[in-house]
Structure formats: C-alpha cells, structure tokens
Write a protein that holds these residues in place. Structure first.
Motif, PDB file in Angstrom:
ATOM      1  N   THR A   1      15.094 -46.404  19.173  1.00 12.85           N
ATOM      2  CA  THR A   1      14.541 -47.631  19.782  1.00 12.85           C
ATOM      3  C   THR A   1      13.014 -47.640  19.841  1.00 12.85           C
ATOM      4  OG1 THR A   1      14.826 -46.760  22.028  1.00 12.85           O
ATOM      5  CG2 THR A   1      16.595 -48.113  21.163  1.00 12.85           C
TER       6      THR A   1
ATOM      7  N   CYS B   1      12.534 -50.289  23.027  1.00 10.27           N
ATOM      8  CA  CYS B   1      13.463 -51.431  23.057  1.00 10.27           C
ATOM      9  C   CYS B   1      14.693 -51.095  23.895  1.00 10.27           C
ATOM     10  CB  CYS B   1      13.839 -51.832  21.632  1.00 10.27           C
ATOM     11  SG  CYS B   1      12.434 -52.360  20.644  1.00 10.27           S
TER      12      CYS B   1
ATOM     13  N   ALA C   1      19.349 -47.957  22.621  1.00  8.08           N
ATOM     14  CA  ALA C   1      19.183 -49.127  23.486  1.00  8.08           C
ATOM     15  C   ALA C   1      20.238 -49.090  24.580  1.00  8.08           C
ATOM     16  CB  ALA C   1      19.308 -50.409  22.672  1.00  8.08           C
TER      17      ALA C   1
END
Length: 441
Positions: free
Chosen positions: A60, A65, A416
């Motif tokens: 990520t 993210c 994530a």
C-alpha cells in the motif's frame, strides 16, 4: 535533440522494461525503485501495470493507502476540492478543511489533554517541526532517538535515524545534539534494563537531562524491522520525560490511522505522548503530514515559526477528512485486527514447515505485521539474501511485498485495511510458494 514529449500514443504500449530504461536515463539513481513495475491503475488492494498484469498489494505504498487505492469517498472529496480551488496557502488565506481536519486530529489523538495541530507536507517535515516545537517549549537543545529508528531523509531526520544503508551513506556530517540509545528487542537480547541503563549513562557522560528537549520513539519501529515497543518501555520513557521535563514525541507516521488495530498505536499502551507526528495513511495517497500535541506545548513557537508553502494542502485536507470518515464508517480499526488474525494463523503454520528459517512472527499490532528470516534457527544469523530473493520472485508472481530491518532480513506486510479476505489468502498463497521455491533453489 529536443526532449521527447511527456506522453504519446506510442507511450501507452511501452513495456515495464522500456519505462525502466527511460527512468534510469531521466531520474537520479538515488531515487531508486524496488521493482521495475510501472502501475497503470489501482483499485482497493489490487494494481495493474502497463502490460496489464495484476498484482495483489501487500505494501500500500508503504502504509499510505490504508483505505485502499482510490476509495470512492476519497476520490469524490478530492474532485470536489479541486473543482473549488487547489491552493491558496493556509498561512495566507486559510480554508475550513484545514480547521476541520485539525479538530478531527485533536479529537482522535490519545490522552485527555487539550490538543492542537499543525500541518506540513511530508513525514520528515513533521518530525523536524516536532523537534522545533519541543526545543521552543523547553529552550533545550538535545534529542534522544533509538537504534533502528527511522524518521525521514532530510539531514536532521537522518541524524535521528538509526539505520545506515542506504539512507545515511555519503550524506554526513549530521547535526549535533542528537544522541542514540538501544531500542529494547527481547528477540535480539536487548532488554528494557539495557535501554534504561544506556540512557542513564548518556546523562552521566554526554548530556545532562536538563539539556534534553525531546525523546522520539516509534511505537512500532518501521524501517528498523517492525519491532513493537512494549507497554513497559513506553511507560518508562513517559516517566523519564515527566521526571526531567523532556518532551515525549511519538512518531506515528507509519503506525497511525487504524494500521495497528487502534486509531493511533500509542492507544495500545494507554500512554499520552506530548507530541505525535502523522503522515502516510493520513490522506489515502495525497501528500500531507502533521504534528498533533498538547496545546500548551504546540503553542510554544511564535507566529510564523511553523509552516510551509504547501503545508496543509486543501486537497490533502479534503482527502484526510474523507479517510477519517471511511475508517470510522467502515470500522477499519477492527478490520486491522481481523486481518492480523488471518496472517497470524497462516504465518505460524508456515513457520512449522521451516522452523530453522522463519524466526519471530510479529502480528500483535494489527495490520502492521512482519516475519523475520534467520539461519539455523539462530536470531543472530540474519537471512537477508533469502528475503531479497523472495521479494523479487513475488513481484514476478503478482504480489507486492516489502522488506525492512537494520539487517535486511524482515518481510513487512501492510495490506489495505479494506482488503477482502479472499485476496489476503490469495496473496499469502503466492508468498508461501515463492518462499518454498527460493528455499529449494
């Protein structure tokens, strides 16, 4: 010869290798890249490169993210903000999103003390400004950091960072008045008593406590190897800071925004830091960072002493507000603990297959997880070569994973918080196959 246009119809069909060749020719080698994979689009926990290959993302963007790639609510907030304006400078003509974001961070920060915030652009800026605030508040000079810590790539934050290659090589000298002590890691025989004794000797030999402005600590060491700080360690640092009037700074840049199964990792210990640095997962991929802390300490610098042209970008503020909403609405803090439970079961089963190679598994801080590779079952014998081989093979098989550690022998997993269970298992299947293949190679 004129430079080639930035993008042409022909560019769209270029391969990863062709883009990598252009990158090497155009971008300084110091800004390297882990894999020659050029991403064309991404959604939640999946990415597709320019050749159409799919990747499951366990990195990520280095814990950025947390709400997945291109979450619809974050995208909508950013589009709305850009339609209105992209920049005015928060120090010239400010805007409501910056105020609302500061209010949200002040609400979410650990501890009962009244809080205030400031905004900057990067994590390194956040750390530097936290040190400035601590020095302004205490009128002292010294800063204590820990071996294995990572706090950024600017000259001052490199001085704080306790990992040499590749970050510090050829970049010295670094600023004075920075002191480093061992970080307690029981797995490697460094006890809390060792750390506290080192601080005591520091006070006797190098700097008196009355000259120390701040102690900065990561509640989970990031680049250093994903070693969580024990509650006892953090309590000891809190007590020491209280006893000597030192500002305690928690670097939550990698561990914040739901990543560790709490909104901020310091909540695990129940300890309130004086200042806290934030960035990475704050805005779903848009560059913004900040310092949050006790109001009386945050107000120590004079007006104009903090800030920057892009500090608190309105686009970043809008994205960050949306990220906070998504984390709360989708219960991603709890989701981080669920993700951890899946990784924990799978990784422990894998260790049973390779007990001499898989050392400690660290899955007790939510979705900030790690596996340390060793040789002959001995923690003092790191296995960075195997880690490097597996990371490289994983990219070939469609899995993005990252390594870390002072000795380069740790896999870190940062999916994530929105990743579906099926993708977790698919990614771990790939990881297990890559590890087995590289062991047999």
């Amino acid at each position: 010869m004129k430079n080639a246009p930035l993008k042409t119809v022909k560019d769209i069909s270029l391969t990863n290798a062709e883009w990598q060749a252009r990158k090497i020719a155009a971008i300084a080698r110091g800004e390297g890249n882990l894999a020659p994979v050029y991403i064309e689009r991404a959604e939640n926990a999946e990415m597709w490169d320019v050749e159409g290959r799919r990747y499951i993302d366990f990195g990520t963007g280095i814990a950025v993210c947390n709400t997945g790639h291109s979450h619809s609510k974050v995208v909508a907030a950013v589009k709305d903000q850009v339609d209105r304006f992209s920049h005015t400078c928060v120090m010239v003509t400010p805007y409501d999103t910056a105020v609302r974001l500061a209010e949200e961070l002040n609400r979410l920060a650990p501890g009962p003390s009244p809080k205030k915030s400031i905004f900057v652009t990067t994590g390194a800026e956040a750390v530097e400004n936290a040190i400035k605030i601590a020095r302004a508040h205490t009128r002292r000079r010294g800063v204590i950091a820990f071996n294995g810590g990572y706090h950024g790539r600017t000259n001052f934050t490199l001085g704080l960072t306790g990992k040499n290659a590749p970050y510090k090589t050829h970049f010295g000298p670094f600023p004075a008045d920075i002191y480093r002590v061992p970080y307690p890691i029981n797995y490697h025989g460094v006890s809390l008593d060792d750390t506290l004794h080192a601080i005591e000797m520091l006070f006797k030999c190098d700097i008196i406590p009355e000259d120390v402005a701040a102690i900065i600590v990561e509640p989970v060491q990031g680049e250093g190897g994903f070693y969580p700080a024990s509650d006892a360690f953090l309590r000891a640092i809190r007590d020491l800071c209280d006893r000597h009037g030192i500002v305690m700074i928690a670097d939550e840049i990698q561990s914040g925004f739901g990543r560790t199964g709490k909104f901020f990792c310091m909540e695990h210990s129940g300890i309130e830091p004086d200042l806290m640095t934030v960035a990475k997962g704050m805005a779903g991929g848009f560059p913004i960072a900040g310092v949050v802390g006790k109001a009386e300490i945050m107000d120590a610098p004079l007006p104009g002493g903090l800030g920057g042209t892009y500090a608190g970008s309105p686009v970043g503020c809008a994205a960050a507000l949306a990220v906070i909403d998504v984390i709360e609405e989708e219960q991603l803090v709890d989701r981080a603990n669920h993700i951890s439970s899946i990784f924990d079961a799978r990784l422990k089963a894998l260790r049973e297959q390779f007990p001499a190679l898989i050392g400690e598994i660290r899955t007790d801080r939510g979705a900030m997880m790690a596996v340390e590779l060793i040789q002959d079952g001995d923690p003092s014998k790191p296995n960075p070569e195997l880690v490097k081989a597996v990371v490289g093979d994983a990219y070939q098989q469609g899995l993005v994973i990252l390594s870390c550690g002072v000795r380069g022998n740790v896999f870190r997993f940062l999916p994530a918080l929105t990743i579906p269970d099926a993708l977790i298992h698919e990614g771990l299947d790939i990881f297990e196959k890559c590890l087995s293949r590289m062991i047999d190679a």
